[in-house]
Design a protein around this motif. Structure first.
Motif, PDB file in Angstrom:
ATOM      1  N   THR A 160       0.841  -1.207   0.000  1.00  0.00           N
ATOM      2  CA  THR A 160       0.000   0.000   0.000  1.00  0.00           C
ATOM      3  C   THR A 160       0.873   1.253   0.000  1.00  0.00           C
ATOM      4  O   THR A 160       1.885   1.304   0.703  1.00  0.00           O
ATOM      5  CB  THR A 160      -0.915   0.005   1.252  1.00  0.00           C
ATOM      6  OG1 THR A 160      -1.537  -1.274   1.335  1.00  0.00           O
ATOM      7  CG2 THR A 160      -1.990   1.072   1.164  1.00  0.00           C
ATOM      8  N   PHE A 161       0.451   2.240  -0.779  1.00  0.00           N
ATOM      9  CA  PHE A 161       1.249   3.464  -0.936  1.00  0.00           C
ATOM     10  C   PHE A 161       0.425   4.687  -0.545  1.00  0.00           C
ATOM     11  O   PHE A 161      -0.743   4.792  -0.908  1.00  0.00           O
ATOM     12  CB  PHE A 161       1.736   3.577  -2.385  1.00  0.00           C
ATOM     13  CG  PHE A 161       2.554   2.374  -2.783  1.00  0.00           C
ATOM     14  CD1 PHE A 161       3.885   2.281  -2.400  1.00  0.00           C
ATOM     15  CD2 PHE A 161       1.978   1.313  -3.480  1.00  0.00           C
ATOM     16  CE1 PHE A 161       4.629   1.153  -2.713  1.00  0.00           C
ATOM     17  CE2 PHE A 161       2.711   0.183  -3.795  1.00  0.00           C
ATOM     18  CZ  PHE A 161       4.049   0.100  -3.421  1.00  0.00           C
ATOM     19  N   TYR A 162       1.068   5.566   0.205  1.00  0.00           N
ATOM     20  CA  TYR A 162       0.425   6.815   0.605  1.00  0.00           C
ATOM     21  C   TYR A 162       1.293   7.974   0.134  1.00  0.00           C
ATOM     22  O   TYR A 162       2.518   7.855   0.066  1.00  0.00           O
ATOM     23  CB  TYR A 162       0.310   6.904   2.129  1.00  0.00           C
ATOM     24  CG  TYR A 162      -0.308   5.669   2.760  1.00  0.00           C
ATOM     25  CD1 TYR A 162      -1.679   5.435   2.691  1.00  0.00           C
ATOM     26  CD2 TYR A 162       0.498   4.733   3.428  1.00  0.00           C
ATOM     27  CE1 TYR A 162      -2.245   4.297   3.267  1.00  0.00           C
ATOM     28  CE2 TYR A 162      -0.059   3.595   4.003  1.00  0.00           C
ATOM     29  CZ  TYR A 162      -1.424   3.374   3.919  1.00  0.00           C
ATOM     30  OH  TYR A 162      -1.972   2.250   4.482  1.00  0.00           O
ATOM     31  N   PHE A 163       0.645   9.088  -0.141  1.00  0.00           N
ATOM     32  CA  PHE A 163       1.371  10.318  -0.491  1.00  0.00           C
ATOM     33  C   PHE A 163       1.023  11.379   0.539  1.00  0.00           C
ATOM     34  O   PHE A 163      -0.036  11.296   1.180  1.00  0.00           O
ATOM     35  CB  PHE A 163       0.971  10.784  -1.903  1.00  0.00           C
ATOM     36  CG  PHE A 163       1.602   9.955  -2.989  1.00  0.00           C
ATOM     37  CD1 PHE A 163       2.806  10.338  -3.557  1.00  0.00           C
ATOM     38  CD2 PHE A 163       1.011   8.770  -3.416  1.00  0.00           C
ATOM     39  CE1 PHE A 163       3.421   9.560  -4.537  1.00  0.00           C
ATOM     40  CE2 PHE A 163       1.613   7.984  -4.394  1.00  0.00           C
ATOM     41  CZ  PHE A 163       2.816   8.385  -4.948  1.00  0.00           C
ATOM     42  N   PRO A 164       1.897  12.396   0.712  1.00  0.00           N
ATOM     43  CA  PRO A 164       1.527  13.486   1.616  1.00  0.00           C
ATOM     44  C   PRO A 164       0.198  14.106   1.168  1.00  0.00           C
ATOM     45  O   PRO A 164      -0.175  13.992  -0.007  1.00  0.00           O
ATOM     46  CB  PRO A 164       2.683  14.483   1.449  1.00  0.00           C
ATOM     47  CG  PRO A 164       3.807  13.688   0.873  1.00  0.00           C
ATOM     48  CD  PRO A 164       3.197  12.585   0.075  1.00  0.00           C
ATOM     49  N   LYS A 165      -0.497  14.758   2.108  1.00  0.00           N
ATOM     50  CA  LYS A 165      -1.848  15.294   1.844  1.00  0.00           C
ATOM     51  C   LYS A 165      -1.854  16.181   0.584  1.00  0.00           C
ATOM     52  O   LYS A 165      -2.742  16.074  -0.251  1.00  0.00           O
ATOM     53  CB  LYS A 165      -2.307  16.088   3.068  1.00  0.00           C
ATOM     54  CG  LYS A 165      -3.716  16.534   2.991  1.00  0.00           C
ATOM     55  CD  LYS A 165      -4.237  16.927   4.367  1.00  0.00           C
ATOM     56  CE  LYS A 165      -5.581  17.593   4.259  1.00  0.00           C
ATOM     57  NZ  LYS A 165      -5.521  19.027   4.586  1.00  0.00           N
ATOM     58  N   THR A 166      -0.858  17.068   0.470  1.00  0.00           N
ATOM     59  CA  THR A 166      -0.743  17.841  -0.766  1.00  0.00           C
ATOM     60  C   THR A 166       0.031  16.953  -1.737  1.00  0.00           C
ATOM     61  O   THR A 166       1.261  16.894  -1.706  1.00  0.00           O
ATOM     62  CB  THR A 166       0.043  19.147  -0.519  1.00  0.00           C
ATOM     63  OG1 THR A 166      -0.473  19.770   0.649  1.00  0.00           O
ATOM     64  CG2 THR A 166      -0.030  20.086  -1.712  1.00  0.00           C
ATOM     65  N   VAL A 167      -0.707  16.231  -2.558  1.00  0.00           N
ATOM     66  CA  VAL A 167      -0.056  15.216  -3.403  1.00  0.00           C
ATOM     67  C   VAL A 167       0.890  15.899  -4.405  1.00  0.00           C
ATOM     68  O   VAL A 167       0.480  16.830  -5.110  1.00  0.00           O
ATOM     69  CB  VAL A 167      -1.130  14.374  -4.139  1.00  0.00           C
ATOM     70  CG1 VAL A 167      -0.476  13.343  -5.047  1.00  0.00           C
ATOM     71  CG2 VAL A 167      -2.037  13.680  -3.134  1.00  0.00           C
ATOM     72  N   PRO A 168       2.158  15.466  -4.457  1.00  0.00           N
ATOM     73  CA  PRO A 168       3.115  16.111  -5.379  1.00  0.00           C
ATOM     74  C   PRO A 168       2.792  15.787  -6.846  1.00  0.00           C
ATOM     75  O   PRO A 168       2.837  14.628  -7.260  1.00  0.00           O
ATOM     76  CB  PRO A 168       4.469  15.496  -4.986  1.00  0.00           C
ATOM     77  CG  PRO A 168       4.231  14.732  -3.713  1.00  0.00           C
ATOM     78  CD  PRO A 168       2.785  14.404  -3.661  1.00  0.00           C
ATOM     79  N   VAL A 169       2.451  16.818  -7.593  1.00  0.00           N
ATOM     80  CA  VAL A 169       2.106  16.638  -9.008  1.00  0.00           C
ATOM     81  C   VAL A 169       2.922  17.614  -9.840  1.00  0.00           C
ATOM     82  O   VAL A 169       2.910  18.820  -9.582  1.00  0.00           O
ATOM     83  CB  VAL A 169       0.596  16.886  -9.255  1.00  0.00           C
ATOM     84  CG1 VAL A 169       0.274  16.827 -10.745  1.00  0.00           C
ATOM     85  CG2 VAL A 169      -0.249  15.866  -8.505  1.00  0.00           C
ATOM     86  N   CYS A 170       3.628  17.110 -10.840  1.00  0.00           N
ATOM     87  CA  CYS A 170       4.365  17.975 -11.765  1.00  0.00           C
ATOM     88  C   CYS A 170       3.439  18.264 -12.946  1.00  0.00           C
ATOM     89  O   CYS A 170       3.206  17.381 -13.785  1.00  0.00           O
ATOM     90  CB  CYS A 170       5.652  17.288 -12.233  1.00  0.00           C
ATOM     91  SG  CYS A 170       6.541  18.281 -13.443  1.00  0.00           S
ATOM     92  N   THR A 171       2.921  19.481 -13.007  1.00  0.00           N
ATOM     93  CA  THR A 171       1.924  19.804 -14.037  1.00  0.00           C
ATOM     94  C   THR A 171       2.552  19.732 -15.435  1.00  0.00           C
ATOM     95  O   THR A 171       1.861  19.459 -16.410  1.00  0.00           O
ATOM     96  CB  THR A 171       1.329  21.207 -13.808  1.00  0.00           C
ATOM     97  OG1 THR A 171       2.409  22.109 -13.573  1.00  0.00           O
ATOM     98  CG2 THR A 171       0.387  21.215 -12.629  1.00  0.00           C
ATOM     99  N   ASP A 172       3.859  19.958 -15.529  1.00  0.00           N
ATOM    100  CA  ASP A 172       4.519  19.853 -16.834  1.00  0.00           C
ATOM    101  C   ASP A 172       4.522  18.410 -17.334  1.00  0.00           C
ATOM    102  O   ASP A 172       4.212  18.142 -18.493  1.00  0.00           O
ATOM    103  CB  ASP A 172       5.944  20.412 -16.746  1.00  0.00           C
ATOM    104  CG  ASP A 172       5.934  21.922 -16.743  1.00  0.00           C
ATOM    105  OD1 ASP A 172       5.912  22.504 -17.827  1.00  0.00           O
ATOM    106  OD2 ASP A 172       5.886  22.525 -15.656  1.00  0.00           O
ATOM    107  N   MET A 173       4.865  17.485 -16.454  1.00  0.00           N
ATOM    108  CA  MET A 173       4.862  16.076 -16.848  1.00  0.00           C
ATOM    109  C   MET A 173       3.455  15.632 -17.278  1.00  0.00           C
ATOM    110  O   MET A 173       3.285  14.823 -18.182  1.00  0.00           O
ATOM    111  CB  MET A 173       5.331  15.201 -15.680  1.00  0.00           C
ATOM    112  CG  MET A 173       6.813  15.299 -15.413  1.00  0.00           C
ATOM    113  SD  MET A 173       7.727  14.378 -16.678  1.00  0.00           S
ATOM    114  CE  MET A 173       9.377  14.433 -15.974  1.00  0.00           C
TER     115      MET A 173
END
Ligand code: 13P
Ligand code: SF4
Length: 301
Positions: free
Chosen positions: A247-260
């Motif tokens: 199972t995988f969790y991300f920090p609450k503000t999920v890191p998203v690279c809008t360029d990618m």
């Protein structure tokens, strides 16, 4: 016909190959021939046989593929996909550093423009930076553009003296230590995994620090069942595919690279149909920009 099937058909017809970084959307990774981190993708780019490379990533990756494979047509689904950090260094500062220190190597993270690479002695990626810096004969290292990766490498290579540059990845810099801690309180048994582009306070709390493929390898080999992932969320596609029982969790503000994320399936199909969005590197800097990349591939072997 489904978009993915049409892409596969065109790829064959046009003798094209699709490369994708782990941060692009999952459905794009699903149709790619090669998926990987920056180091793996640059190694592959040098050896490809196909006529066309469609690079699903950001500008500096397309440029690196073109530099390493100059006779191929390199296309990108969206030419606006750029890495802000790739521009966070400048020629004048490099010149001043070279003047100030005799025994200096300019080490350039691959996340940089071709323009910057031309002034570097060697390139590195997050997967090979420590090995390469240690192998350099120079004592002083001016590491551009990323200050976070620089600090991490400096800790692993205490025999070198680092001069820092103030660049950073906005996506990894935004990963807040307090959000990582909150996630750990919610899932006390979970291991924390972080990319070295993260802040020091995040790396200090992590059980493993490494490139995206390093993180994937660590999870596959680990007995752990739960992981808090401190890097761009696109990596979850492969993490979940390779480790369905974990199972995988991300920090609450999920890191998203809008360029990618500009690399969509629709744009990938479009670029294969029209063969536009071609990557060009000005002839005047081709030779000097490819040298540090080649040196990286040599030293990382
Ligand atoms: P790696 O591919 O080296 O893990 O780097 C991550 C990144 O930020 C790519 O843009
Ligand atoms: Fe650049 Fe950061 Fe996006 Fe990677 S995740 S492409 S370093 S902005």
């Amino acid at each position: 016909m489904e978009i993915a099937d049409r892409i596969k058909q065109l790829k064959k017809e046009k003798n094209a190959v699709i490369m994708a970084h782990y941060y692009v959307p999952g459905e794009v990774q699903a149709v790619a021939d090669y998926i990987g981190d920056s180091y793996y993708l640059s190694k592959v780019a040098e050896e490809l046989k196909e006529r066309i490379i469609v690079f699903c990533g950001v500008s500096f990756m397309g440029e690196s593929a073109k530099l390493l494979s100059p006779n191929k047509k390199v296309l990108m689904p969206d030419r606006c996909a750029d890495c802000p950090m790739a521009h966070m260094a400048d020629r004048e500062t490099i010149r001043k550093m070279r003047e100030a220190y005799d025994d200096l190597a300019v080490v350039c993270y691959i996340n940089s423009t071709a323009e910057l690479k031309q002034y570097a002695d060697v390139c590195v990626t997050s997967a090979n930076a420590v090995k390469i810096v240690k192998a350099l004969p120079q004592k002083y290292i001016f590491f551009i553009p990323d200050r976070n990766l620089a600090r991490y490498v400096a800790e692993q290579a205490p025999e070198k003296t680092f001069v820092y540059n103030e660049g950073f990845c906005p996506v990894h810099e935004e990963i807040r230590p307090e959000e990582v801690l909150a996630e750990q309180e919610r899932h006390p048994g979970a291991l924390i995994l972080a990319h070295p582009e993260c802040r020091k306070e995040v790396l200090e709390r992590s059980d493993y620090v490494g490139s995206t493929s390093g993180i994937l390898r660590y999870v596959s080999q680990s007995d752990g069942r739960e992981f808090i992932v401190c890097t761009e969320e696109g990596v979850s596609y492969k993490l979940r595919q390779d480790n369905p029982e974990k199972t995988f969790y991300f920090p609450k503000t999920v890191p998203v690279c809008t360029d990618m994320k500009l690399n969509t399936l629709e744009k990938l199909l479009r670029v294969l149909e029209h063969e536009d969005n071609e990557v060009h590197v000005p002839e005047s800097l081709q030779q000097e920009a490819v040298e540090p990349l080649k040196k990286m591939l040599e030293l990382a072997k």
